[in-house]
Design a protein around this motif. Structure first.
Motif, PDB file in Angstrom:
ATOM      1  N   GLY A 265      53.342  35.250  17.334  1.00  0.00           N
ATOM      2  CA  GLY A 265      52.152  34.410  17.310  1.00  0.00           C
ATOM      3  C   GLY A 265      52.411  32.927  17.130  1.00  0.00           C
ATOM      4  O   GLY A 265      51.474  32.122  17.192  1.00  0.00           O
ATOM      5  N   LEU A 266      53.661  32.542  16.894  1.00  0.00           N
ATOM      6  CA  LEU A 266      53.991  31.129  16.680  1.00  0.00           C
ATOM      7  C   LEU A 266      54.660  30.566  17.928  1.00  0.00           C
ATOM      8  O   LEU A 266      55.535  31.193  18.520  1.00  0.00           O
ATOM      9  CB  LEU A 266      54.923  30.968  15.474  1.00  0.00           C
ATOM     10  N   SER A 267      54.264  29.357  18.298  1.00  0.00           N
ATOM     11  CA  SER A 267      54.828  28.693  19.470  1.00  0.00           C
ATOM     12  C   SER A 267      56.163  28.045  19.133  1.00  0.00           C
ATOM     13  O   SER A 267      56.490  27.827  17.960  1.00  0.00           O
ATOM     14  CB  SER A 267      53.866  27.625  19.986  1.00  0.00           C
ATOM     15  N   ASP A 268      56.916  27.720  20.174  1.00  0.00           N
ATOM     16  CA  ASP A 268      58.159  26.972  19.971  1.00  0.00           C
ATOM     17  C   ASP A 268      57.881  25.673  19.232  1.00  0.00           C
ATOM     18  O   ASP A 268      58.654  25.253  18.359  1.00  0.00           O
ATOM     19  CB  ASP A 268      58.820  26.658  21.313  1.00  0.00           C
ATOM     20  N   GLU A 269      56.777  25.015  19.593  1.00  0.00           N
ATOM     21  CA  GLU A 269      56.448  23.720  18.979  1.00  0.00           C
ATOM     22  C   GLU A 269      56.161  23.865  17.488  1.00  0.00           C
ATOM     23  O   GLU A 269      56.423  22.941  16.717  1.00  0.00           O
ATOM     24  CB  GLU A 269      55.246  23.101  19.697  1.00  0.00           C
ATOM     25  N   GLN A 270      55.610  25.009  17.073  1.00  0.00           N
ATOM     26  CA  GLN A 270      55.329  25.205  15.652  1.00  0.00           C
ATOM     27  C   GLN A 270      56.588  25.423  14.830  1.00  0.00           C
ATOM     28  O   GLN A 270      56.649  25.003  13.670  1.00  0.00           O
ATOM     29  CB  GLN A 270      54.400  26.410  15.464  1.00  0.00           C
ATOM     30  N   VAL A 271      57.586  26.078  15.408  1.00  0.00           N
ATOM     31  CA  VAL A 271      58.740  26.477  14.605  1.00  0.00           C
ATOM     32  C   VAL A 271      59.960  25.579  14.774  1.00  0.00           C
ATOM     33  O   VAL A 271      60.803  25.518  13.874  1.00  0.00           O
ATOM     34  CB  VAL A 271      59.137  27.943  14.897  1.00  0.00           C
ATOM     35  N   ALA A 272      60.053  24.880  15.902  1.00  0.00           N
ATOM     36  CA  ALA A 272      61.234  24.035  16.110  1.00  0.00           C
ATOM     37  C   ALA A 272      61.412  22.988  15.020  1.00  0.00           C
ATOM     38  O   ALA A 272      62.545  22.656  14.671  1.00  0.00           O
ATOM     39  CB  ALA A 272      61.170  23.374  17.488  1.00  0.00           C
ATOM     40  N   PRO A 273      60.324  22.416  14.433  1.00  0.00           N
ATOM     41  CA  PRO A 273      60.520  21.382  13.415  1.00  0.00           C
ATOM     42  C   PRO A 273      60.604  21.901  11.980  1.00  0.00           C
ATOM     43  O   PRO A 273      60.479  21.105  11.043  1.00  0.00           O
ATOM     44  CB  PRO A 273      59.257  20.511  13.559  1.00  0.00           C
ATOM     45  N   LEU A 274      60.812  23.189  11.757  1.00  0.00           N
ATOM     46  CA  LEU A 274      60.689  23.735  10.404  1.00  0.00           C
ATOM     47  C   LEU A 274      61.967  23.689   9.580  1.00  0.00           C
ATOM     48  O   LEU A 274      61.910  23.839   8.359  1.00  0.00           O
ATOM     49  CB  LEU A 274      60.197  25.185  10.462  1.00  0.00           C
ATOM     50  N   SER A 275      63.130  23.485  10.193  1.00  0.00           N
ATOM     51  CA  SER A 275      64.393  23.727   9.486  1.00  0.00           C
ATOM     52  C   SER A 275      64.973  22.525   8.754  1.00  0.00           C
ATOM     53  O   SER A 275      65.984  22.663   8.069  1.00  0.00           O
ATOM     54  CB  SER A 275      65.439  24.254  10.484  1.00  0.00           C
ATOM     55  N   ALA A 276      64.375  21.353   8.871  1.00  0.00           N
ATOM     56  CA  ALA A 276      64.925  20.158   8.212  1.00  0.00           C
ATOM     57  C   ALA A 276      63.877  19.545   7.281  1.00  0.00           C
ATOM     58  O   ALA A 276      63.773  19.935   6.123  1.00  0.00           O
ATOM     59  CB  ALA A 276      65.419  19.159   9.256  1.00  0.00           C
TER      60      ALA A 276
END
Length: 337
Positions: free
Chosen positions: A132-143
């Motif tokens: 249910g999560l888009s690439d755009e939602q998760v790509a910025p989560l790790s930093a």
């Protein structure tokens, strides 16, 4: 595969396009086809030779993104080809307390990072992305998002009704705002720009303070909170702002140091620290377990990142130039696929 490497690290122009052999997973590893990559300020520092000692010139940079598993090594059962995944750049810090061991496996710094068509990583570091999560939602989560989560939730123990103060409108501060609001907290943001403060209010900030107009911004924060102060302070300014953050903190407040910032400024008032029973803690990014909890929170609350612009892979230098210009509001990304 197509990739970029750091080069001489004398400036952003050092970034060099190259062709490499596709990575092959070893036992316990996976190879991801990179889909979307995020830029952070430390990427600029690395290319300019300002992030500690210079790195290997053939190092592939960037520490944050999302990819799709395309191959796994012997003994891997946790992920399979077709799964999307992300990972915290301190890949060896999977859970538990922080240790210096984390710095020895820092992707984009000690190990090849995300600015390539493929990346190889230990499966133990991966967090699978829910459908249910888009690439755009998760790509910025790790930093920056993970750092904000560590500060506000893991250390700050935020709860509904708390006041969370975040200094500035950078990546960590904006993520702190979003995470704190999802928890039902009130959020205060500082900036020298009325325009950026207006943007923070549009994102849900309850209190905004222009520190150029209010140099004693800690007094303004106390006034806005009925002299109660901030239960959690996400401190990004360094020694130059720490004394004011201590003044702005509530009794039993938690001040979380998330950036070195300025090395100059007055020494803190230890009497105030003791008198208010404050906790002051420094943190460095976060663990895989923290990232997994953040992903669950993003899915539960539907948290959306602020995205300014997405560049194509062959414009990676232009993307870094744009980030350095400071013209952006939100994340600057590179689409690889």
């Amino acid at each position: 595969m197509k990739a970029y490497q750091l080069g001489a690290q004398t400036g952003l122009a050092s970034l060099t396009p190259v062709t490499r052999h596709d990575p092959v997973p070893g036992p316990g590893e996976a190879v991801l086809k990179v889909r979307l990559v995020c830029l952070n300020n430390r990427d600029i520092q690395v290319l300019e030779g300002r992030y500690g000692a210079k790195k290997a010139e053939d190092r592939i940079p960037l520490s944050e993104g999302v990819g799709e598993v395309v191959a796994v090594g012997e003994g891997v059962a946790a992920v399979a080809p077709g799964d999307r995944a992300i990972f915290a750049h301190f890949a060896a810090w999977t859970d538990g307390a922080f240790g210096f061991f984390a710095f020895a496996q820092d992707y984009g710094i000690t190990h090849d990072g995300w600015l390539a068509e493929y990346i190889r990583v230990p499966v133990a570091a991966l967090v699978k992305v829910p459908d249910g999560l888009s690439d755009e939602q998760v790509a910025p989560l790790s930093a920056s998002a993970l750092t904000a989560w560590h500060a506000v939730v893991e250390v700050g123990q935020v709860k509904a009704g708390d006041v969370v103060l975040a200094l500035g409108t950078g990546g960590v501060a904006i993520w702190a705002l979003k995470i704190a609001k999802a928890a039902g907290a009130r959020v205060a943001i500082t900036s020298s720009s009325d325009e950026k403060l207006a943007q923070a209010r549009a994102l849900g900030a309850d209190i905004t303070i222009n520190y150029a107009k209010h140099p004693d911004w800690e007094a303004e924060l106390l006034r806005e909170t009925g002299e109660a102060g901030a239960d959690i302070v996400v401190e990004t300014g360094g020694q130059g702002t720490l004394t004011r953050s201590i003044g702005a903190a509530a009794v039993n407040g938690r001040i979380v140091l998330v950036a070195v910032g300025s090395a100059e400024g007055p020494l803190p008032n230890y009497g105030t620290i003791i008198g208010k029973n404050l906790v002051i803690k420094g943190i460095a990014a976060g663990s895989r377990a923290m990232l997994a909890r953040l992903v669950r929170a993003v899915a539960l609350h539907g948290i959306q990142p602020e995205i300014d612009r997405v560049f194509p892979f062959d414009q990676a230098r232009e993307a870094l130039d744009y980030l350095k210009s400071g013209s952006h509001v939100g994340k600057v990304m590179i689409r690889v696929d």
